[in-house]
Design an enzyme around this catalytic site. Structure first.
Site, PDB file in Angstrom:
ATOM      1  N   SER A  46       0.832  -1.212   0.000  1.00 39.17           N
ATOM      2  CA  SER A  46       0.000   0.000   0.000  1.00 39.17           C
ATOM      3  C   SER A  46       0.865   1.260   0.000  1.00 39.17           C
ATOM      4  CB  SER A  46      -0.981  -0.003   1.177  1.00 39.17           C
ATOM      5  OG  SER A  46      -0.335   0.230   2.402  1.00 39.17           O
ATOM      6  N   HIS A  91       7.320   3.635   9.637  1.00 41.09           N
ATOM      7  CA  HIS A  91       6.916   2.728  10.714  1.00 41.09           C
ATOM      8  C   HIS A  91       5.605   3.222  11.319  1.00 41.09           C
ATOM      9  CE1 HIS A  91       7.545  -0.274  13.821  1.00 41.09           C
ATOM     10  NE2 HIS A  91       7.166   0.635  14.710  1.00 41.09           N
TER      11      HIS A  91
END
Length: 194
Positions: A15, A108
């Site tokens: 994604s 992250h």
């Protein structure tokens, strides 16, 4: 003037890879996808965008060093100057770190240093955090320990599930990562001009 060439390293659905590829006016050209999971959905996405793929199973190699030597050869053969990790589920080893020092970024799904490593969203959820977020950082030898470039908070709502929280975090990732990529690549190019 031709754009700086970059590679994306990914292991999953892709994604963030897709968000980078769809980003308008990206300051670099993504010329290679490196994937350590044969059959990962990101490979199909790369093919749809016309990006060459380099897919290796680390289990086919006797050591991490041997695996990374193949990866390093692939990125160098494509004149890659920047590497962007986007859901790449491996710690980067010494040979790649040395070759691309200061030229490797990771995204992250937490506000580092909170919730490093795997399943950061699940970790935040289990800890009862009322805020989490997204961090873009340079890669070093540790697990999500490199210098932080940018962070954005994402609130955890009382009715959230891990799925709803993940969707909101990914929405932030898909805007933040391409923006930070542009900033660091442009700044790097500006600093290398005579």
């Amino acid at each position: 003037m031709s754009k700086v060439k970059a590679a994306v390293f990914a292991s999953g659905t892709g994604s963030n890879f897709e968000a980078i590829m769809k980003s308008e006016n990206l300051a670099c050209e993504i010329v290679l996808l490196v994937c350590d999971k044969p059959g990962a959905k990101v490979i199909e996405k790369a093919e749809q965008f016309g990006v060459q793929t380099f897919v290796l199973n680390p289990k086919d190699f006797s050591s991490k060093t041997e695996y990374e030597a193949e990866v390093l050869q692939a990125v160098r053969s494509h004149d890659v100057e920047w590497i962007f990790l986007a859901g790449y589920m491996r710690l980067v080893g010494k040979s790649l770190l040395e070759a691309y020092e200061g030229k490797m970024l990771n995204i992250h799904p937490s506000l580092l240093p909170a919730f490093p490593g795997k399943d950061a969203i699940g970790q935040a959820f289990q800890a009862g955090a009322n805020v989490t977020g997204v961090t873009v950082h340079y890669i070093d030898e540790g697990m999500d320990t490199g210098p932080i470039i940018a962070q954005e908070k994402v609130p955890v709502f009382p009715g959230d599930t891990e799925t709803s929280l993940k969707a909101r975090i990914q929405a932030v990732e898909h805007v933040l990562y391409p923006r930070v990529i542009n900033e660091v690549v442009c700044l790097s190019e500006f600093n290398t001009v005579d």
